[in-house]
Design a protein around this motif. Structure first.
Motif, short mmCIF file in Angstrom:
data_model
loop_
_atom_site.label_atom_id
_atom_site.label_comp_id
_atom_site.label_asym_id
_atom_site.label_seq_id
_atom_site.Cartn_x
_atom_site.Cartn_y
_atom_site.Cartn_z
N ILE A 1 0.84 -1.16 0.05
CA ILE A 1 -0.06 0.04 0.01
C ILE A 1 0.82 1.39 0.05
O ILE A 1 2.03 1.25 0.61
N VAL B 1 0.70 5.74 -0.10
CA VAL B 1 -0.23 6.78 0.15
C VAL B 1 0.42 8.13 -0.66
O VAL B 1 1.46 8.37 -0.82
N ALA C 1 -4.87 6.14 -0.47
CA ALA C 1 -4.22 5.03 -0.28
C ALA C 1 -4.42 4.02 -1.37
O ALA C 1 -5.82 3.89 -1.83
N VAL D 1 -4.00 -0.62 6.01
CA VAL D 1 -4.17 0.45 5.22
C VAL D 1 -4.48 1.79 5.84
O VAL D 1 -4.01 2.82 5.69
N THR E 1 -1.43 3.09 7.80
CA THR E 1 -0.50 3.88 6.83
C THR E 1 -1.02 5.13 6.37
O THR E 1 -0.29 6.06 6.17
N LEU E 2 -2.42 5.35 5.89
CA LEU E 2 -2.89 6.48 5.63
C LEU E 2 -2.68 7.48 6.66
O LEU E 2 -2.58 8.45 6.30
#
Length: 141
Positions: free
Chosen positions: A4, A6, A50, A82, A85-86
């Protein structure tokens, strides 16, 4: 699932992906009224996407005052880091812009997620778009 990543989104160029994500999560899944989902702040907000390969699976926005909102991840990508991370990307960008405090209104069921990212609950529970929320604050050290 691919790695993933962003990126900062462009409200105009990425509008179809941003709308698809928010309509899927907020309007279709959570029954938020469309007139509550879309507001004048979208134009001035910094939006994030993302991506799993080139497919948008999550979004968030950062307002000029450090308010983070419209955090959404598609159901099939939840539980896969996700959202983390976002959010880490949004927080890093807020700090890069000198916004040493970030705040958000979290759905009550998501408070533990935001606490892991350094946010603390700073309000009692209230309803927003018919869903229970609390205000949360994070201060950069």
């Amino acid at each position: 699932m691919n790695e993933i990543h962003v990126r900062i989104a462009d409200w105009q160029k990425d509008n179809a992906d941003l709308r698809r994500l928010r309509e899927t999560v907020f309007i279709a899944e959570q029954s938020v009224a469309p007139e509550l989902e879309w507001d004048a702040e979208d134009v001035d907000a910094l939006h994030f996407l993302a991506l799993d390969a080139d497919y948008a699976v999550g979004t968030a926005r950062l307002l000029p005052d450090g308010h983070i909102s419209r955090v959404a991840v598609l159901k099939d990508w939840r539980g896969l880091k996700v959202g983390e991370t976002l959010m880490r990307t949004v927080i890093a960008e807020a700090e890069r812009r000198g916004l040493t405090q970030q705040h958000l209104s979290a759905q009550v069921h998501a408070t533990a997620f935001y606490e892991r990212l350094g946010f603390a609950v700073v309000s009692g529970e209230f309803l927003e778009a018919g869903l229970p929320h609390v205000d949360m604050l994070r201060s950069s050290s």
